[in-house]
Structures are given as C-alpha cells and as structure tokens.
Design a protein around this motif. Structure first.
Motif, PDB file in Angstrom:
ATOM      1  N   GLU A 249       0.848  -1.194   0.000  1.00  0.00           N
ATOM      2  CA  GLU A 249       0.000   0.000   0.000  1.00  0.00           C
ATOM      3  C   GLU A 249       0.885   1.246   0.000  1.00  0.00           C
ATOM      4  OE1 GLU A 249      -3.210   0.364  -0.144  1.00  0.00           O
ATOM      5  OE2 GLU A 249      -3.893  -1.708   0.038  1.00  0.00           O
ATOM      6  N   PRO A 250       0.511   2.325  -0.647  1.00  0.00           N
ATOM      7  CA  PRO A 250      -0.630   2.506  -1.544  1.00  0.00           C
ATOM      8  C   PRO A 250      -0.299   2.274  -3.006  1.00  0.00           C
ATOM      9  CG  PRO A 250       0.366   4.627  -1.127  1.00  0.00           C
ATOM     10  CD  PRO A 250       1.231   3.601  -0.402  1.00  0.00           C
ATOM     11  N   TRP A 251       0.851   1.614  -3.238  1.00  0.00           N
ATOM     12  CA  TRP A 251       1.320   1.466  -4.619  1.00  0.00           C
ATOM     13  C   TRP A 251       0.470   0.480  -5.410  1.00  0.00           C
ATOM     14  CZ3 TRP A 251       4.213   5.448  -4.671  1.00  0.00           C
ATOM     15  CH2 TRP A 251       4.976   5.785  -3.568  1.00  0.00           C
ATOM     16  N   GLU A 253      -2.679   0.545  -5.730  1.00  0.00           N
ATOM     17  CA  GLU A 253      -3.695   1.311  -6.448  1.00  0.00           C
ATOM     18  C   GLU A 253      -3.077   2.284  -7.447  1.00  0.00           C
ATOM     19  OE1 GLU A 253      -6.279   3.274  -3.788  1.00  0.00           O
ATOM     20  OE2 GLU A 253      -7.136   1.441  -2.934  1.00  0.00           O
ATOM     21  N   ARG A 254      -1.874   2.752  -7.165  1.00  0.00           N
ATOM     22  CA  ARG A 254      -1.246   3.730  -8.064  1.00  0.00           C
ATOM     23  C   ARG A 254      -0.606   3.061  -9.271  1.00  0.00           C
ATOM     24  NH1 ARG A 254       1.730   7.822  -3.687  1.00  0.00           N
ATOM     25  NH2 ARG A 254      -0.179   8.267  -2.483  1.00  0.00           N
TER      26      ARG A 254
END
Length: 367
Positions: A249-251, A253-254
């Motif tokens: 997180e948060p990669w 979603e990115r």
C-alpha cells in the motif's frame, strides 16, 4: 396678462350648463366603460395568467435543475475515497462543475421563460413588437461588439465545463500558464503554479489544453550498471522489485500495470543503461518513480550489482590545449645581428665632451 389669458381659455371650455347635459355626459362615460370593461378584464386576466404560468414554470424548472445537481453531488460523494473514485473526478471537481452547469442552466431557463412572458404581455396590450425587436437586435449587436472578449470568455468557459476538459485538482498546461487547477469559472480559470503563484487565465485566451491528470501516466527511469554485469540477473532483480512494490500500500492502487523492464536503452564502454517503465494513476508518476528508484537501489546493493554514473557527453568534452599554441612563430627580429633588428634598435645618444681643467688666466695688469 398670463392669468387673464388662462381665464379666457377656461371660460372658452364647454361646460355642462344644465342637468340634462351633465346626465348625458355621465351616460356616455358609463356606456364607454360598459363597452370596454370586458376587454380590460380579459386583458388583465390574460396578463395575470401569463405571469402565473411563467413564475410556476420557472420555479419548477429551477427546482428540477437543483435536484439534478444535488443527485450528481451525492453520486460523487458515494465513490469518493474508493479506487473507483480515484479513477473518476474528485468531489470538489464534480461539485464545482455541477454548480457551474446548474447556474448556466438556471440562468438560461429564467431568461427564456421571463423573456417570452414579457413579449406575450406586450402583445396582449396590443403593442407593436416589430420596432422593439429591431431596436433590441441593434442594441444586441452593439453590446456584442463592445463586449466581445467577455462573450468569448463566457462561451469558452461554458464549453470547457460541458466537455469536462479539466477540473479542480487537475494539472494542466494551458499554454499561457501551467499548474494545478484550483477553481473553474465561466470567465476565468485559476491555476496554482509550481512555486505557489496563482494564475488567472481567461477562458477565451486558452487555445489548447494539455491535461496531465486524465487517462494514465507513465513512470520511466534509467538504471545504469557496469558493462560487466549479468543482464539476466539485473532483469530478475528489477522484476522482483516491481512485483513486491505492486503488493504494498498505496502502490497497489497507483500502479495500473506491472512494472516492465523494456531492455537496454544505451551501451557504453564501461556501463550500460536499462530502461524501466510502469503505467500509473494520473498525477502519481513522480511519486512512483522516486519509490521505484529507492527500491531498485536497495535491491541492487543486496545483489552485489553496482551502479555507475552517466559517462560524459562527448559533445560537451573540451579538447586538450595544443602545446605548440604557446610557441611564438620565428621572427627576424629575434636575431640581434640581423639587419632588421639593427634597423629597429634605438640610436645611441652622442657622447658628451670630457671636461678639461681650464688654464688660469692672469688678471689684467693695473696701470
């Protein structure tokens, strides 16, 4: 004299002199009122009906537009904070866009309804509308020429909002200025630059828009290692870094796609460059690049793979100074015995005569 003339004029006005004349005048007035009261009543009722219908229709349409805008805002708030909300516009952008659209629609609806009602009322009063409409057309043309920039800004702002070219929170390049959009209006758009300055850009001056926050972005970086390193080992280390980063997180979603090692971008005598690319969420490419560099550097150090610096650009390297450039060319004046050197040498001053002791002259004899 003035008062005497007024008195004569008053005396010349016909007046009912008898009761019969007064009764006859009252009867005529009552008859005229009786003949026209139905017309007046019908005209008044028609005007009242037009006004009632116009106000009711205006209120209903404005309320319907407001309900539609509120429903759009509730939909935006429902998806805010989720992965779907990240793909869509944020709440503030949707709120400002819907508010601007609602304001335009309410203004247009009010203008059309009340304008039509006013024309119908004038027609009910049997007023000729042809000269009025012609004058309004001429005035509209004059105002259009005088305020053409304002009209251009307004129309450009309406189309920008309706087409959703950009919104609050987007990073755009408007040609005349670039930065993050903080407010979208019908006439002016506010941008915050990289140094914190605020740009007020008129919508009519924007000829092109580069939206850096729509669709997707690309995070690309170069990894430069020694020429002796094993390329398969380098690829496996970088690929594993991408797999691990996509799980955190948060990669998660990115990063919209797995990190890809594109291959060798350049090969030098003592180093080689490996290009790495990843498709990311709009506006998040810079953060992904920094995190990816951090992780790749740590992973390469653990694997014993050394990074090297970029070689100097051959075009920027300065050539060594020619040692012969400091040696003077042979000259005839360098030889003191040459005719040229002799002719150029200064002439010596003549020698002064040597001083000799003068003889003593005896004084003249006295007589």
């Amino acid at each position: 004299m003035f008062w005497s003339a007024a008195a004569l004029a008053a005396d010349s006005t016909p007046r009912p002199t008898t009761l019969d004349d007064a009764h006859r005048s009252a009867t005529n007035a009552a008859g005229w009122v009786e003949e026209n009261w139905s017309t007046w009543l019908g005209t008044g009722l028609r005007i009242a009906l037009i006004l009632i219908i116009a106000f009711v229709l205006r209120s209903v349409i404005r309320r319907a537009i407001t309900k539609l805008i509120e429903r759009m805002n509730r939909t935006a708030q429902a998806v805010d904070g989720t992965a779907l909300g990240g793909l869509l516009v944020n709440v503030e952008r949707r709120r400002q866009r819907s508010a601007a659209i609602g304001s335009v629609l309410r203004s247009v609806a009010s203008f059309m309804i009340m304008g039509t009602a006013a024309l119908m009322i004038l027609s009910a009063l049997q007023i000729n509308l042809a000269p009025l409409l012609a004058s309004a057309g001429v005035a509209g043309v004059a105002i259009g020429f005088g305020a053409r920039n304002l009209v251009t800004d307004f129309l450009s702002g309406v189309f920008m909002i309706l087409e959703d070219q950009y919104g609050v929170g987007d990073t755009v390049d408007a040609g005349v200025a670039s930065g993050e959009v903080i407010e979208v209006g019908l006439r002016v758009t506010k941008l915050r630059g990289d140094n914190g300055e605020i740009w007020y850009v008129r919508n009519g001056e924007v000829k092109r828009i580069g939206n850096l926050s729509q669709g997707w972005a690309t995070a690309a970086l170069d990894v430069q290692v020694r020429a002796e390193e094993d390329l398969d080992n380098v690829r496996s280390v970088i690929t594993q870094v991408g797999v691990d980063m996509a799980k955190d997180e948060p990669w998660n979603e990115r990063l919209w796609e797995p990190i890809e090692v594109l291959g060798l971008d350049a090969v030098y005598l003592d180093s080689m460059i490996v290009r790495v690319s990843a498709r990311t969420m709009p506006g998040k490419a810079l953060g992904v690049e920094r995190e990816l560099r951090w992780r790749i550097k740590k992973a390469l150090n653990e694997a014993g793979i050394q990074l090297v610096g970029r070689p100097l650009d051959p075009e920027l390297q300065t050539e060594g100074v020619d040692p012969s450039a400091t040696t003077a060319a042979p000259s005839a004046l360098s030889n003191p015995d040459s005719p040229q050197s002799t002719a150029a040498s200064p002439l010596s001053s003549p020698a002064a005569p040597s001083a000799t002791p003068s003889a003593t002259v005896p004084p003249p004899a006295q007589k």
